[in-house]
Motif scaffolding. Structure first.
Motif, PDB file in Angstrom:
ATOM      1  N   ASP A  37     -14.048   7.597  -0.163  1.00  0.00           N
ATOM      2  CA  ASP A  37     -12.675   8.088  -0.217  1.00  0.00           C
ATOM      3  C   ASP A  37     -11.706   6.924  -0.361  1.00  0.00           C
ATOM      4  OD1 ASP A  37     -13.727  10.570   0.113  1.00  0.00           O
ATOM      5  OD2 ASP A  37     -12.815  10.965   2.078  1.00  0.00           O
ATOM      6  N   LYS A  38     -10.505   7.226  -0.771  1.00  0.00           N
ATOM      7  CA  LYS A  38      -9.502   6.187  -0.981  1.00  0.00           C
ATOM      8  C   LYS A  38      -9.262   5.399   0.302  1.00  0.00           C
ATOM      9  CE  LYS A  38      -4.814   5.437  -2.730  1.00  0.00           C
ATOM     10  NZ  LYS A  38      -3.579   6.080  -3.258  1.00  0.00           N
ATOM     11  N   SER A  39      -9.265   4.094   0.187  1.00  0.00           N
ATOM     12  CA  SER A  39      -8.996   3.219   1.327  1.00  0.00           C
ATOM     13  C   SER A  39      -7.564   2.710   1.229  1.00  0.00           C
ATOM     14  CB  SER A  39      -9.975   2.035   1.333  1.00  0.00           C
ATOM     15  OG  SER A  39      -9.626   1.096   2.343  1.00  0.00           O
ATOM     16  N   VAL A  40      -6.743   3.053   2.200  1.00  0.00           N
ATOM     17  CA  VAL A  40      -5.345   2.617   2.184  1.00  0.00           C
ATOM     18  C   VAL A  40      -5.067   1.562   3.255  1.00  0.00           C
ATOM     19  CG1 VAL A  40      -4.509   4.777   1.218  1.00  0.00           C
ATOM     20  CG2 VAL A  40      -4.664   4.535   3.703  1.00  0.00           C
ATOM     21  N   THR A  70     -11.435  -5.998   4.008  1.00  0.00           N
ATOM     22  CA  THR A  70     -11.912  -5.220   5.145  1.00  0.00           C
ATOM     23  C   THR A  70     -11.063  -3.993   5.416  1.00  0.00           C
ATOM     24  OG1 THR A  70     -12.681  -7.282   6.158  1.00  0.00           O
ATOM     25  CG2 THR A  70     -12.591  -5.334   7.565  1.00  0.00           C
ATOM     26  N   ASP A  71     -11.698  -2.837   5.343  1.00  0.00           N
ATOM     27  CA  ASP A  71     -11.139  -1.598   5.878  1.00  0.00           C
ATOM     28  C   ASP A  71     -11.663  -1.518   7.309  1.00  0.00           C
ATOM     29  OD1 ASP A  71     -11.218   1.204   6.748  1.00  0.00           O
ATOM     30  OD2 ASP A  71     -10.594   1.710   4.716  1.00  0.00           O
ATOM     31  N   PRO A  72     -10.801  -1.474   8.314  1.00  0.00           N
ATOM     32  CA  PRO A  72     -11.266  -1.595   9.706  1.00  0.00           C
ATOM     33  C   PRO A  72     -12.162  -0.463  10.181  1.00  0.00           C
ATOM     34  CG  PRO A  72      -8.935  -1.048   9.618  1.00  0.00           C
ATOM     35  CD  PRO A  72      -9.342  -1.396   8.228  1.00  0.00           C
ATOM     36  N   ILE A  73     -12.215   0.631   9.453  1.00  0.00           N
ATOM     37  CA  ILE A  73     -13.096   1.737   9.823  1.00  0.00           C
ATOM     38  C   ILE A  73     -14.315   1.789   8.915  1.00  0.00           C
ATOM     39  CG2 ILE A  73     -13.306   4.262   9.906  1.00  0.00           C
ATOM     40  CD1 ILE A  73     -10.432   4.327  10.924  1.00  0.00           C
ATOM     41  N   ARG A  74     -14.117   1.658   7.601  1.00  0.00           N
ATOM     42  CA  ARG A  74     -15.207   1.809   6.652  1.00  0.00           C
ATOM     43  C   ARG A  74     -16.066   0.560   6.504  1.00  0.00           C
ATOM     44  NH1 ARG A  74     -10.886   4.753   4.480  1.00  0.00           N
ATOM     45  NH2 ARG A  74     -11.419   6.906   3.886  1.00  0.00           N
ATOM     46  N   GLY A  75     -15.473  -0.612   6.645  1.00  0.00           N
ATOM     47  CA  GLY A  75     -16.186  -1.860   6.385  1.00  0.00           C
ATOM     48  C   GLY A  75     -15.605  -2.549   5.176  1.00  0.00           C
ATOM     49  N   GLU A  76     -16.424  -3.323   4.484  1.00  0.00           N
ATOM     50  CA  GLU A  76     -15.926  -4.078   3.338  1.00  0.00           C
ATOM     51  C   GLU A  76     -15.767  -3.174   2.115  1.00  0.00           C
ATOM     52  OE1 GLU A  76     -14.904  -7.292   3.884  1.00  0.00           O
ATOM     53  OE2 GLU A  76     -15.442  -6.557   5.885  1.00  0.00           O
ATOM     54  N   ARG A  82      -2.573  -2.553   0.407  1.00  0.00           N
ATOM     55  CA  ARG A  82      -1.171  -2.818   0.726  1.00  0.00           C
ATOM     56  C   ARG A  82      -0.517  -3.715  -0.319  1.00  0.00           C
ATOM     57  NH1 ARG A  82      -3.502  -2.392   5.927  1.00  0.00           N
ATOM     58  NH2 ARG A  82      -4.079  -4.595   6.024  1.00  0.00           N
ATOM     59  N   LEU A  83      -1.261  -4.707  -0.805  1.00  0.00           N
ATOM     60  CA  LEU A  83      -0.720  -5.573  -1.853  1.00  0.00           C
ATOM     61  C   LEU A  83      -0.464  -4.780  -3.137  1.00  0.00           C
ATOM     62  CD1 LEU A  83       0.041  -8.274  -3.102  1.00  0.00           C
ATOM     63  CD2 LEU A  83      -2.403  -8.761  -3.421  1.00  0.00           C
ATOM     64  N   GLN A  84      -1.408  -3.917  -3.518  1.00  0.00           N
ATOM     65  CA  GLN A  84      -1.232  -3.118  -4.724  1.00  0.00           C
ATOM     66  C   GLN A  84       0.009  -2.223  -4.619  1.00  0.00           C
ATOM     67  OE1 GLN A  84      -3.488  -3.023  -7.734  1.00  0.00           O
ATOM     68  NE2 GLN A  84      -1.387  -2.456  -8.253  1.00  0.00           N
ATOM     69  N   GLU A  85       0.230  -1.659  -3.455  1.00  0.00           N
ATOM     70  CA  GLU A  85       1.414  -0.819  -3.255  1.00  0.00           C
ATOM     71  C   GLU A  85       2.686  -1.634  -3.457  1.00  0.00           C
ATOM     72  OE1 GLU A  85       3.251   2.292   0.082  1.00  0.00           O
ATOM     73  OE2 GLU A  85       1.626   0.915   0.620  1.00  0.00           O
ATOM     74  N   GLN A  86       2.698  -2.861  -2.953  1.00  0.00           N
ATOM     75  CA  GLN A  86       3.865  -3.719  -3.120  1.00  0.00           C
ATOM     76  C   GLN A  86       4.090  -4.083  -4.581  1.00  0.00           C
ATOM     77  OE1 GLN A  86       2.828  -6.931  -0.433  1.00  0.00           O
ATOM     78  NE2 GLN A  86       4.066  -6.070   1.217  1.00  0.00           N
ATOM     79  N   VAL A  87       2.989  -4.364  -5.293  1.00  0.00           N
ATOM     80  CA  VAL A  87       3.091  -4.674  -6.712  1.00  0.00           C
ATOM     81  C   VAL A  87       3.629  -3.476  -7.480  1.00  0.00           C
ATOM     82  CG1 VAL A  87       1.761  -5.202  -8.804  1.00  0.00           C
ATOM     83  CG2 VAL A  87       1.305  -6.459  -6.688  1.00  0.00           C
ATOM     84  N   ASP A  88       3.092  -2.291  -7.204  1.00  0.00           N
ATOM     85  CA  ASP A  88       3.523  -1.075  -7.894  1.00  0.00           C
ATOM     86  C   ASP A  88       4.992  -0.772  -7.656  1.00  0.00           C
ATOM     87  OD1 ASP A  88       0.952  -0.771  -8.830  1.00  0.00           O
ATOM     88  OD2 ASP A  88       0.375   0.737  -7.338  1.00  0.00           O
ATOM     89  N   GLU A  89       5.477  -1.077  -6.462  1.00  0.00           N
ATOM     90  CA  GLU A  89       6.867  -0.790  -6.115  1.00  0.00           C
ATOM     91  C   GLU A  89       7.818  -1.912  -6.515  1.00  0.00           C
ATOM     92  OE1 GLU A  89       6.816   0.019  -1.962  1.00  0.00           O
ATOM     93  OE2 GLU A  89       5.863   1.994  -2.176  1.00  0.00           O
ATOM     94  N   GLY A  90       7.266  -2.971  -7.113  1.00  0.00           N
ATOM     95  CA  GLY A  90       8.099  -4.084  -7.551  1.00  0.00           C
ATOM     96  C   GLY A  90       8.551  -5.010  -6.441  1.00  0.00           C
ATOM     97  N   LYS A  91       7.942  -4.880  -5.262  1.00  0.00           N
ATOM     98  CA  LYS A  91       8.301  -5.740  -4.135  1.00  0.00           C
ATOM     99  C   LYS A  91       7.517  -7.038  -4.121  1.00  0.00           C
ATOM    100  CE  LYS A  91       9.402  -1.753  -1.215  1.00  0.00           C
ATOM    101  NZ  LYS A  91       9.049  -1.010   0.038  1.00  0.00           N
ATOM    102  N   GLN A  92       6.460  -7.117  -4.911  1.00  0.00           N
ATOM    103  CA  GLN A  92       5.594  -8.294  -4.981  1.00  0.00           C
ATOM    104  C   GLN A  92       5.155  -8.480  -6.431  1.00  0.00           C
ATOM    105  OE1 GLN A  92       3.977 -10.369  -2.259  1.00  0.00           O
ATOM    106  NE2 GLN A  92       3.672 -11.556  -4.105  1.00  0.00           N
ATOM    107  N   SER A  93       5.164  -9.707  -6.889  1.00  0.00           N
ATOM    108  CA  SER A  93       4.673  -9.980  -8.241  1.00  0.00           C
ATOM    109  C   SER A  93       3.494 -10.939  -8.153  1.00  0.00           C
ATOM    110  CB  SER A  93       5.781 -10.594  -9.109  1.00  0.00           C
ATOM    111  OG  SER A  93       6.234 -11.826  -8.560  1.00  0.00           O
ATOM    112  N   VAL A 152      -8.935  -2.829  -9.236  1.00  0.00           N
ATOM    113  CA  VAL A 152      -9.768  -1.659  -9.497  1.00  0.00           C
ATOM    114  C   VAL A 152     -10.907  -1.628  -8.483  1.00  0.00           C
ATOM    115  CG1 VAL A 152     -11.243  -0.481 -11.164  1.00  0.00           C
ATOM    116  CG2 VAL A 152      -9.191  -1.710 -11.946  1.00  0.00           C
ATOM    117  N   ARG A 153     -11.026  -0.521  -7.762  1.00  0.00           N
ATOM    118  CA  ARG A 153     -12.058  -0.423  -6.735  1.00  0.00           C
ATOM    119  C   ARG A 153     -13.427  -0.178  -7.359  1.00  0.00           C
ATOM    120  NH1 ARG A 153     -12.491   3.499  -1.386  1.00  0.00           N
ATOM    121  NH2 ARG A 153     -14.529   2.686  -0.732  1.00  0.00           N
TER     122      ARG A 153
END
Length: 429
Positions: free
Chosen positions: A34-37, A122-128, A43-54, A144-145
């Motif tokens: 399942d999607k790991s958020v 690291t996803d703290p529940i799922r692992g790497e 978190r970095l990808q979300e920032q890139v998508d929102e234009g908050k990080q390049s 890309v996952r």
């Protein structure tokens, strides 16, 4: 990507078999696919998508430097591997080693002329969780996952059968190809130096101790015949390859040792997370089916939690750590930076303090006890680990497993944890 067709087919076949087998971590309640958020890359990808990080692209390293900066990974953590043992193997050789960089929760792989940057985070529940980032300039680059190919190797007995990381030591030819028939070593803190770093570059001094790094195995009949002396106490790699192609000229021995400990420690924490969650889920299903109280805990669950907790505590307290017989010293600023991140008690002590004379850490208890994975372990698992830690550190354990801990070690670790991890310490009471 220039990868042999036979290799691709083999990976697909094995990966498909793995998917069909339905690994336990891909079922309820872990749901690995399942999607790991909750991981640094998401978190970095979300920032890139929102234009908050390049992420900036440069001709020499692509996105590497920008990704390291965004994830707060120091270039000083660089270690170099020249064995052809990862999926961009066609681009890897002793003249063009693969570079790895890491902090406490993310690992970046970079290959000269590679098509992608490789990521394990690291996803703290799922692992790497595994991603790639194409080395092509884009306004908003995309991580890309991976869809299962990485876990063919990264979810095996070498990683406690959970999605995790590993360091392997091999007998490697001058071409970079391993002598697979000669066997390989899964490397962690328990490995003697004599079995470490085959296929890796190693910079630093280590006295009379010898390892497998910096040299080749060219005798196909006796691949174990290595000129270990030629690879010992190397502090300059410039004669082996073009070091100026990399962000630092180092493959620091201390960084390698910390990496080996951290990866296996993370694997045990992931195992503890999975075992606790899966056993609790099983109890929920059975309690409903058998009309038992919803909070009923089976003996099987208690045993599974205890077993996983024991493994965590043993690795955390450095049981069976291979002793050092000479002083270790790296060539980069890694050791200095690593120790500076430590959470200190009132006496200025930290679990990140290094020893490097007879063992890795001055106070032999893993700094990964502060990790997000540990903090997100189910309460029953945290309490079981905490109780076990208190028993061992109080000298109440008589198994002999922890005899390497002196009374001074136990006292120091107890005091550090009481001050820097007070909530966990109270759980063990």
């Amino acid at each position: 990507m220039n990868i042999p067709r036979t290799f691709i087919i083999a990976v697909i076949v094995v990966a498909s078999s793995t998917v069909l087998a339905q690994e336990p971590y891909d079922e309820e309640p872990i749901n690995y696919s399942d999607k790991s958020v909750d991981n640094p890359i998401a978190r970095l990808q979300e920032q890139v998508d929102e234009g908050k990080q390049s992420l900036e692209f440069d001709e020499n390293h692509g996105y590497l430097k920008s990704v390291l900066k965004a994830l707060e990974i120091s270039p000083e953590s660089q270690v170099l591997v020249y064995s052809k043992s990862s999926f961009q193997l066609q681009q890897i050789s002793p003249r063009r080693p693969r570079a790895l960089y890491f902090n406490d929760d993310s690992y970046i792989g970079w290959v000269q002329r590679g098509d992608v940057i490789e990521v394990m985070t690291t996803d703290p529940i799922r692992g790497e969780v595994f991603y790639t980032l194409e080395q092509q300039p884009e306004a908003k680059p995309k991580f890309v996952r991976d869809q299962g190919q990485c876990t063919v190797c990264h979810a095996s007995s070498r990683t406690q059968r959970v999605p995790g990381g590993l360091v392997r030591s091999m007998f490697v030819m001058s071409s970079g190809m391993p002598h697979y028939g000669a066997g390989t070593f899964n490397t962690d803190q328990t490995s003697p130096l004599s079995e470490r770093w085959g296929g890796w570059y190693v910079t630093g001094t280590h006295g009379e101790m010898r390892h497998m790094g910096n040299v080749y195995s060219n005798d196909r009949y006796k691949p174990e015949n290595l000129d270990r002396e030629a690879g010992a106490n190397v502090t300059d790699l410039s004669e082996m390859f073009q070091v100026d192609k990399y962000v630092t000229p180092h493959s620091d021995i201390v960084a390698l040792m910390v990496l080996e400990h951290q990866l296996q420690m993370q694997n045990y924490l992931t195992l503890a997370s999975h075992e606790s969650r899966r056993s609790a889920h099983h109890d929920q299903v059975m309690n409903k089916a058998l009309e038992r109280p919803a909070n009923y805990v089976s003996e099987t669950t208690t045993r599974r939690v205890q077993s996983a907790a024991d493994k965590v505590v043993k690795h955390m307290l450095m049981v069976d750590e291979a002793p050092l017989t000479a002083t270790i010293a790296g060539t980069s600023r890694f050791a200095e930076e690593f120790q500076a991140k430590g959470i200190k008690d009132s006496q200025g002590r930290s679990l990140r303090d290094l020893d490097l004379k007879t063992r890795l850490f001055k106070y032999p208890c893993s700094y990964m006890i502060y990790s997000k994975t540990f903090d997100k372990l189910p309460l029953d698992m945290q309490a079981t680990i905490a109780k076990r830690l208190r028993e061992v550190l109080a000298g109440e354990d008589t198994s002999g497993d922890f005899d390497h801990l002196t009374s001074a070690d136990r006292k120091a670790i107890s005091e550090i944890l009481q001050e820097t991890k007070p909530d966990l310490w109270k759980l063990g009471q």
